[in-house]
Design a protein around this motif. Sequence first.
Motif, PDB file in Angstrom:
ATOM      1  N   ASP A   1       0.817  -1.216   0.000  1.00  9.02           N
ATOM      2  CA  ASP A   1       0.000   0.000   0.000  1.00  9.02           C
ATOM      3  C   ASP A   1       0.850   1.265   0.000  1.00  9.02           C
ATOM      4  O   ASP A   1       0.381   2.332  -0.399  1.00  9.02           O
ATOM      5  CB  ASP A   1      -0.926   0.029   1.215  1.00  9.02           C
ATOM      6  N   ALA A   2       2.085   1.171   0.463  1.00  5.89           N
ATOM      7  CA  ALA A   2       2.972   2.336   0.514  1.00  5.89           C
ATOM      8  C   ALA A   2       3.489   2.721  -0.870  1.00  5.89           C
ATOM      9  O   ALA A   2       3.840   3.877  -1.099  1.00  5.89           O
ATOM     10  CB  ALA A   2       4.140   2.062   1.451  1.00  5.89           C
ATOM     11  N   ILE A   3       3.502   1.780  -1.788  1.00  3.78           N
ATOM     12  CA  ILE A   3       4.098   2.026  -3.099  1.00  3.78           C
ATOM     13  C   ILE A   3       3.369   3.126  -3.870  1.00  3.78           C
ATOM     14  O   ILE A   3       3.998   4.023  -4.433  1.00  3.78           O
ATOM     15  CB  ILE A   3       4.158   0.723  -3.921  1.00  3.78           C
ATOM     16  N   SER A   4       2.046   3.085  -3.894  1.00  2.92           N
ATOM     17  CA  SER A   4       1.279   4.040  -4.694  1.00  2.92           C
ATOM     18  C   SER A   4       1.515   5.496  -4.290  1.00  2.92           C
ATOM     19  O   SER A   4       1.832   6.328  -5.153  1.00  2.92           O
ATOM     20  CB  SER A   4      -0.211   3.703  -4.637  1.00  2.92           C
ATOM     21  N   PRO A   5       1.372   5.862  -3.004  1.00  2.00           N
ATOM     22  CA  PRO A   5       1.637   7.265  -2.673  1.00  2.00           C
ATOM     23  C   PRO A   5       3.090   7.676  -2.896  1.00  2.00           C
ATOM     24  O   PRO A   5       3.364   8.808  -3.306  1.00  2.00           O
ATOM     25  CB  PRO A   5       1.244   7.390  -1.194  1.00  2.00           C
ATOM     26  N   TYR A   6       4.023   6.758  -2.665  1.00  2.40           N
ATOM     27  CA  TYR A   6       5.432   7.076  -2.923  1.00  2.40           C
ATOM     28  C   TYR A   6       5.660   7.334  -4.413  1.00  2.40           C
ATOM     29  O   TYR A   6       6.375   8.259  -4.785  1.00  2.40           O
ATOM     30  CB  TYR A   6       6.351   5.954  -2.455  1.00  2.40           C
ATOM     31  N   ARG A   7       5.057   6.522  -5.263  1.00  6.99           N
ATOM     32  CA  ARG A   7       5.224   6.710  -6.710  1.00  6.99           C
ATOM     33  C   ARG A   7       4.586   8.011  -7.182  1.00  6.99           C
ATOM     34  O   ARG A   7       5.138   8.709  -8.036  1.00  6.99           O
ATOM     35  CB  ARG A   7       4.642   5.524  -7.469  1.00  6.99           C
ATOM     36  N   LYS A   8       3.413   8.336  -6.626  1.00  9.03           N
ATOM     37  CA  LYS A   8       2.767   9.602  -6.985  1.00  9.03           C
ATOM     38  C   LYS A   8       3.650  10.777  -6.579  1.00  9.03           C
ATOM     39  O   LYS A   8       3.804  11.741  -7.336  1.00  9.03           O
ATOM     40  CB  LYS A   8       1.395   9.716  -6.323  1.00  9.03           C
ATOM     41  N   ALA A   9       4.229  10.692  -5.389  1.00  7.46           N
ATOM     42  CA  ALA A   9       5.128  11.757  -4.927  1.00  7.46           C
ATOM     43  C   ALA A   9       6.346  11.855  -5.841  1.00  7.46           C
ATOM     44  O   ALA A   9       6.758  12.957  -6.221  1.00  7.46           O
ATOM     45  CB  ALA A   9       5.551  11.505  -3.481  1.00  7.46           C
ATOM     46  N   GLU A  10       6.901  10.709  -6.200  1.00 11.71           N
ATOM     47  CA  GLU A  10       8.060  10.695  -7.091  1.00 11.71           C
ATOM     48  C   GLU A  10       7.723  11.326  -8.438  1.00 11.71           C
ATOM     49  O   GLU A  10       8.494  12.136  -8.965  1.00 11.71           O
ATOM     50  CB  GLU A  10       8.544   9.264  -7.283  1.00 11.71           C
ATOM     51  N   ASP A  11       6.566  10.976  -8.995  1.00 15.04           N
ATOM     52  CA  ASP A  11       6.147  11.548 -10.277  1.00 15.04           C
ATOM     53  C   ASP A  11       6.004  13.065 -10.186  1.00 15.04           C
ATOM     54  O   ASP A  11       6.404  13.791 -11.098  1.00 15.04           O
ATOM     55  CB  ASP A  11       4.822  10.931 -10.735  1.00 15.04           C
ATOM     56  N   LEU A  12       5.440  13.548  -9.097  1.00 14.14           N
ATOM     57  CA  LEU A  12       5.290  14.991  -8.919  1.00 14.14           C
ATOM     58  C   LEU A  12       6.647  15.690  -8.783  1.00 14.14           C
ATOM     59  O   LEU A  12       6.843  16.788  -9.307  1.00 14.14           O
ATOM     60  CB  LEU A  12       4.428  15.295  -7.697  1.00 14.14           C
ATOM     61  N   ILE A  13       7.566  15.047  -8.085  1.00 12.42           N
ATOM     62  CA  ILE A  13       8.909  15.619  -7.942  1.00 12.42           C
ATOM     63  C   ILE A  13       9.586  15.718  -9.304  1.00 12.42           C
ATOM     64  O   ILE A  13      10.147  16.757  -9.664  1.00 12.42           O
ATOM     65  CB  ILE A  13       9.754  14.790  -6.965  1.00 12.42           C
ATOM     66  N   ILE A  14       9.521  14.649 -10.076  1.00 13.45           N
ATOM     67  CA  ILE A  14      10.141  14.643 -11.407  1.00 13.45           C
ATOM     68  C   ILE A  14       9.495  15.692 -12.304  1.00 13.45           C
ATOM     69  O   ILE A  14      10.191  16.461 -12.986  1.00 13.45           O
ATOM     70  CB  ILE A  14      10.068  13.234 -12.035  1.00 13.45           C
ATOM     71  N   PHE A  15       8.170  15.755 -12.277  1.00 12.65           N
ATOM     72  CA  PHE A  15       7.449  16.745 -13.083  1.00 12.65           C
ATOM     73  C   PHE A  15       7.879  18.167 -12.699  1.00 12.65           C
ATOM     74  O   PHE A  15       8.133  19.008 -13.557  1.00 12.65           O
ATOM     75  CB  PHE A  15       5.938  16.572 -12.898  1.00 12.65           C
ATOM     76  N   THR A  16       7.982  18.421 -11.404  1.00 14.27           N
ATOM     77  CA  THR A  16       8.380  19.748 -10.919  1.00 14.27           C
ATOM     78  C   THR A  16       9.793  20.090 -11.359  1.00 14.27           C
ATOM     79  O   THR A  16      10.058  21.220 -11.792  1.00 14.27           O
ATOM     80  CB  THR A  16       8.265  19.807  -9.380  1.00 14.27           C
ATOM     81  N   ILE A  17      10.689  19.134 -11.282  1.00 11.93           N
ATOM     82  CA  ILE A  17      12.070  19.377 -11.718  1.00 11.93           C
ATOM     83  C   ILE A  17      12.120  19.688 -13.209  1.00 11.93           C
ATOM     84  O   ILE A  17      12.836  20.597 -13.645  1.00 11.93           O
ATOM     85  CB  ILE A  17      12.964  18.167 -11.384  1.00 11.93           C
ATOM     86  N   VAL A  18      11.347  18.963 -13.995  1.00 15.28           N
ATOM     87  CA  VAL A  18      11.311  19.206 -15.443  1.00 15.28           C
ATOM     88  C   VAL A  18      10.784  20.608 -15.725  1.00 15.28           C
ATOM     89  O   VAL A  18      11.370  21.359 -16.525  1.00 15.28           O
ATOM     90  CB  VAL A  18      10.459  18.133 -16.164  1.00 15.28           C
ATOM     91  N   ILE A  19       9.710  20.984 -15.079  1.00 13.62           N
ATOM     92  CA  ILE A  19       9.121  22.317 -15.299  1.00 13.62           C
ATOM     93  C   ILE A  19      10.116  23.406 -14.904  1.00 13.62           C
ATOM     94  O   ILE A  19      10.322  24.383 -15.623  1.00 13.62           O
ATOM     95  CB  ILE A  19       7.800  22.471 -14.515  1.00 13.62           C
ATOM     96  N   ILE A  20      10.760  23.233 -13.763  1.00 10.54           N
ATOM     97  CA  ILE A  20      11.736  24.224 -13.316  1.00 10.54           C
ATOM     98  C   ILE A  20      12.890  24.323 -14.299  1.00 10.54           C
ATOM     99  O   ILE A  20      13.347  25.417 -14.637  1.00 10.54           O
ATOM    100  CB  ILE A  20      12.242  23.889 -11.896  1.00 10.54           C
ATOM    101  N   SER A  21      13.361  23.174 -14.774  1.00  9.65           N
ATOM    102  CA  SER A  21      14.500  23.204 -15.708  1.00  9.65           C
ATOM    103  C   SER A  21      14.123  23.853 -17.031  1.00  9.65           C
ATOM    104  O   SER A  21      14.959  24.512 -17.656  1.00  9.65           O
ATOM    105  CB  SER A  21      15.042  21.789 -15.934  1.00  9.65           C
ATOM    106  N   ILE A  22      12.885  23.720 -17.450  1.00  9.25           N
ATOM    107  CA  ILE A  22      12.446  24.347 -18.696  1.00  9.25           C
ATOM    108  C   ILE A  22      12.429  25.876 -18.552  1.00  9.25           C
ATOM    109  O   ILE A  22      12.897  26.595 -19.416  1.00  9.25           O
ATOM    110  CB  ILE A  22      11.049  23.840 -19.113  1.00  9.25           C
ATOM    111  N   PHE A  23      11.925  26.344 -17.426  1.00 12.76           N
ATOM    112  CA  PHE A  23      11.788  27.790 -17.243  1.00 12.76           C
ATOM    113  C   PHE A  23      13.066  28.469 -16.769  1.00 12.76           C
ATOM    114  O   PHE A  23      13.183  29.678 -16.840  1.00 12.76           O
ATOM    115  CB  PHE A  23      10.641  28.094 -16.280  1.00 12.76           C
ATOM    116  N   CYS A  24      14.015  27.687 -16.283  1.00 15.50           N
ATOM    117  CA  CYS A  24      15.260  28.281 -15.778  1.00 15.50           C
ATOM    118  C   CYS A  24      16.391  28.218 -16.784  1.00 15.50           C
ATOM    119  O   CYS A  24      17.491  28.673 -16.508  1.00 15.50           O
ATOM    120  CB  CYS A  24      15.684  27.585 -14.479  1.00 15.50           C
ATOM    121  N   VAL A  25      16.143  27.643 -17.945  1.00 12.75           N
ATOM    122  CA  VAL A  25      17.209  27.522 -18.953  1.00 12.75           C
ATOM    123  C   VAL A  25      17.107  28.645 -19.941  1.00 12.75           C
ATOM    124  O   VAL A  25      16.213  29.266 -20.206  1.00 12.75           O
ATOM    125  CB  VAL A  25      17.119  26.161 -19.676  1.00 12.75           C
TER     126      VAL A  25
END
Length: 84
Positions: free
Chosen positions: A60-84
């Motif tokens: 049961d712990a896997i799903s929320p951890y994966r959702k958090a991971e996906d959000l972190i990756i998405f946020t990093i991608v968005i930041i890298s797009i706007f900061c380059v």
Amino acid sequence: MVFAYSQLSQLYLKLGKFDRSEEILTEAISISERNNDTIHLIACLVALGDCSLHQGRFADAISPYRKAEDLIIFTIVIISIFCV
């Protein structure tokens, strides 16, 4: 408000009141999603995964951890797009 919910859920977790902790985290996640509050949403998802781990519900712990991971990756991608 989400931060207060998160802290309250941690208190219930320490007291061994896992169901109550999950209820509060679920509400905090809902509020975070409605407010587009990604940082608190990630924190609450990780806390929900931690709550499942404390109960020995590893699958049961896997799903929320994966959702958090996906959000972190998405946020990093968005930041890298706007900061380059």
